[in-house]
Structures are given as structure tokens and as C-alpha cells.
Design an enzyme around this catalytic site. Sequence first.
Site, mmCIF file in Angstrom:
data_model
loop_
_atom_site.group_PDB
_atom_site.id
_atom_site.type_symbol
_atom_site.label_atom_id
_atom_site.label_comp_id
_atom_site.label_asym_id
_atom_site.label_seq_id
_atom_site.Cartn_x
_atom_site.Cartn_y
_atom_site.Cartn_z
ATOM 1 N N HIS A 153 0.833 -1.210 0.000
ATOM 2 C CA HIS A 153 0.000 0.000 0.000
ATOM 3 C C HIS A 153 0.857 1.245 0.000
ATOM 4 O O HIS A 153 2.090 1.192 -0.040
ATOM 5 C CB HIS A 153 -0.937 -0.007 1.217
ATOM 6 C CG HIS A 153 -0.253 -0.097 2.542
ATOM 7 N ND1 HIS A 153 0.502 0.925 3.080
ATOM 8 C CD2 HIS A 153 -0.191 -1.110 3.459
ATOM 9 C CE1 HIS A 153 0.976 0.568 4.261
ATOM 10 N NE2 HIS A 153 0.588 -0.674 4.511
ATOM 11 N N CYS A 161 3.334 -4.988 6.612
ATOM 12 C CA CYS A 161 3.030 -4.768 5.198
ATOM 13 C C CYS A 161 4.262 -4.259 4.459
ATOM 14 O O CYS A 161 5.323 -4.059 5.034
ATOM 15 C CB CYS A 161 1.884 -3.765 5.050
ATOM 16 S SG CYS A 161 0.313 -4.331 5.747
#
Length: 500
Positions: A153, A161
Amino acid sequence: MIYRTLARAVITSVALAAGVLLAGCNSDEISLANNAKANQPVPAKLVAEMAAKDMDLQSPMLVRLFKQEAELEVWKQDRSGRFALLKTYPICRWSGDLGPKVREGDRQAPEGFYSISPGQMNPQSAYYLSFNTGYPNAYDRSLGHTGSELMVHGDCSSRGCYAMTDEQIAEIYSLGRESFFGGQRAFQFQAYPFKMTPVNMAKHRNNPNMPFWKMIKEGYDHFEVTRQEPKVDFCEKKYVFDAVKTPDAKRDPVFEASAKCPAYAIPNEVADAVREKQQQDETEIVKLVAKGTPVARINTGIDGGMNRVFAARLPDGNTGLSDGGGGQGLQLALSRAPGTIPPGVNPPRGPVSSPDEPLVASMTPTTASAPATRVASAAPTTQSTTQSDGFFSSLARKVGLGGATADTTATAAAPAPVPAKPKVVEAKRNDQPLRQDASIPKTATPKADTKQAAARPPLKPSVTDTDTAATPAPAANAMVAGAQPIVSANSFESRFSAAK
């Protein structure tokens, strides 16, 4: 025949109309159809780069990612049917350590092979745009590994992440969208601790994760020698690459991650090329060890890494566990960074560095607490490990536009090489246990505010047109430079759903 065709058309129209009416009960779903961020065109400069490399805009793509180098590679299939490197993106932030993710809350970013279907693309992300990696896959689940919402992202903020800048994820997202429009049902996502070179394998030879890394290196080698997306299967709690049926078999082998491996073969030309590469690598590793190549330390007190390009532009910037890829030093002299670095970015712990100083990870943890991070998903609730495709994806699947599941890999558009006298492989079970990161306390994942995505500027300029600043203000309402908008009738969300 004419009546049957007309009936199918009427049924499809009714289904789509019903979908719109039902979606009227959910403003979030309605907004997906006109999401400007998700429909940004691929920058004209990148389109020109594809043309120069004999690639089509909508040809299949593949993504490789390396923690230690803090780099994400986008590969596209050229007109010869082979994959070629299109662009390398420096990673702004990743968290955890080198090694696979084991459990929910361990802050580890996943490693392994995953498949990204349209339903995993998330235009409603609280982190500008994102796509779900599909962790855990069948291999992860067979070992009891847990975790959810592991994303690639924007926003340069990570807790398990891989975080890019908003401008970078806009480009990557648009490339994935166009590949889906071209007919690719899912693109493969390969995540590695480092580039699987003899030098890196020699440096990390004593790492407890080495059995796992050797296993996924086989898939790395398959791609290196064929430049084709390796077919991925799982059995006996291990990865199997490019398996086909044996010459005497009447049907394809059936694989189950926790079950005994069926009889299968690997095409001779692939098996021979991979074996030759592995023998060369092993010979080089032995030489490097004999020369006294130092063993990489297992770090403590450092959470993840950051590409040197970004770390050099922060007051307290440090690469952490990312020791620098081959191209990291090239952009330090440039006056522009590959995207906007948010004011509140939390770099890895380490000493103050500048573009002219070497960036070395600090082994002394700081006592200051890290700022709270958000989960990548815009959904207010946590998903289960089984990925949900959402309303529009379910509807699209009913009318023939559905995506693949997270446990399968995309089939390349070009025909695969015809196997010549495939050799039967007798798979051996890998009984070496993986390291369990029990020393890392499990932390609760805060819920994301779905309104945060709407509050942020919807569009930003392309990566190549973004000026550098230590804490620049986000650009407001700017389309990606140098390209025409995509026709709204062919918008991504009008055909595919968004993962929550």
C-alpha cells in the site's frame, strides 16, 4: 439458438441492474464505481517505456519484492511471451525481520509466492490504494501460520506490510488494473528476504530460516532460467514448482498442501536448466565461504527496513535491515524523490544519516515508542484468513468476469514450452522446522477509519514528476502527468470488485 442468446443477455442485464439496486444500500460499494484514484491512467512515460521494451499495456505482469534491497520489481510479458523487467520501485518502508510471517501480530511482512486477483485490489484503502498479498496461502495455512490484511500500500507506514509512497502505489495499481483488463486473471507476487544470489546465500548461511529460503529459491531459479511465471503447487507442507503429469498419467496430479505429494514430473528443459543454475550457485557459495565471507548478524532492536533513497531524506533516516540494492545509490544525487514522504513517517531505528554518509543499521533499540499505525484495509472489521471477493466481484464472477483465488497462480498468455520427456520427480519431505518468532509479543491491530481515505487528497502526480522535500505537503487533486484519463465506461470498479 437466437432465443437462448437473447435470454442470456436479458438475464445478465437483470443481474447487473439488481446489483446496482442492492448496492444502493451500501454507499461504500457505490463509490467504488467512480473511484478516481483507482482509475488513474498509467503515466505516459511508463507507456513509452513498455513500447520501447516490446510490451503491451495490457500484457500479463508479475511482481517480485526483496526486503534486504528494499526494492519492488514490476515485470511485464513482452511480445515474445517472456517476462522482462519494466521498472524497479524503491520500498519506502517494510516491517519485521528477514524471514517468513508466522503469526498474527508478529509484525512480519510475508515471504513466499502469492497470487493477486482483481478482488484483492483495494481502492478504498486507508493508505491511498493497496492490494492484498493473499497471505496466508495454502502452504502457510498447512503450517498453522496466521495473519490477515497483509498489504502492499501507500503512505510509507508499515506494520507487517510493504509500504510504498502514494505515487508509487498509484502506478503499480494502474499496471495491475490494465493487466486484468487484458485478460490476466491474477498476477503472481513473489516476496523474498533478499535477491537469491550466491553472495546473499553465503552471508545468511547460518540463519535458521535457510531451509525455507532454499525452498522458495527453487521458484526464484525457475523464473530466472525460463522468464516464465512458475506454476506453484503445495504438498507435504512445501512448495512445488512447474509440476506436470507424468508421461504415463491420464490426468493432472492433484495437490493438497498437507497431503502426500502425488506423482508428478518437471519438463526436462526446465529441470535441466534449474539444476545447472543451482550447481553453479552452490559452487560459488562454497568458494565464498572458503574465502571467509562474513556471516550476516541476526539483528535485534530494528524493525524492518527502508530504501536508502528515502532514508537519506529524513532527519533521523536509516535503512534499518535494508543494506542497499544495486541501484539504491543512483538516485541519491537526484533532486526528486520517487513520491511524497509523509511528515509522520517512522523510519527504522538507527543513527542520523545523510545522502553523503553510509547508512548502517543501529543495533541499539531506542526507548521512544513508535507512533500508532493503521491497518491497510479501509474496512472497519478484520477479515478472516480466507479472502472475500466482495459484492461486485461475486456479481462479476456470475456474469463471467470473476478472478482467481489466492491459492492459484496466473496462467501466462503465451503458450508454455512443450515438455520433452519429462522426468518424474520423487518429492522428499522437508522436515527442517522454521524459526518461530515467539520472542515478539503479539499486538492488537487497531481498526481503520474508513473516512480517512476520503479525507486524503484523491490524486497525486506521477512518481517521475514529484519534487523532493523532507516533509512536503501532499499534492491536491492532480491527475497522473502526461496521460489521458481512462474512459469511465471501462473503469476498473465497473468490472471488478474491491477487497475490503
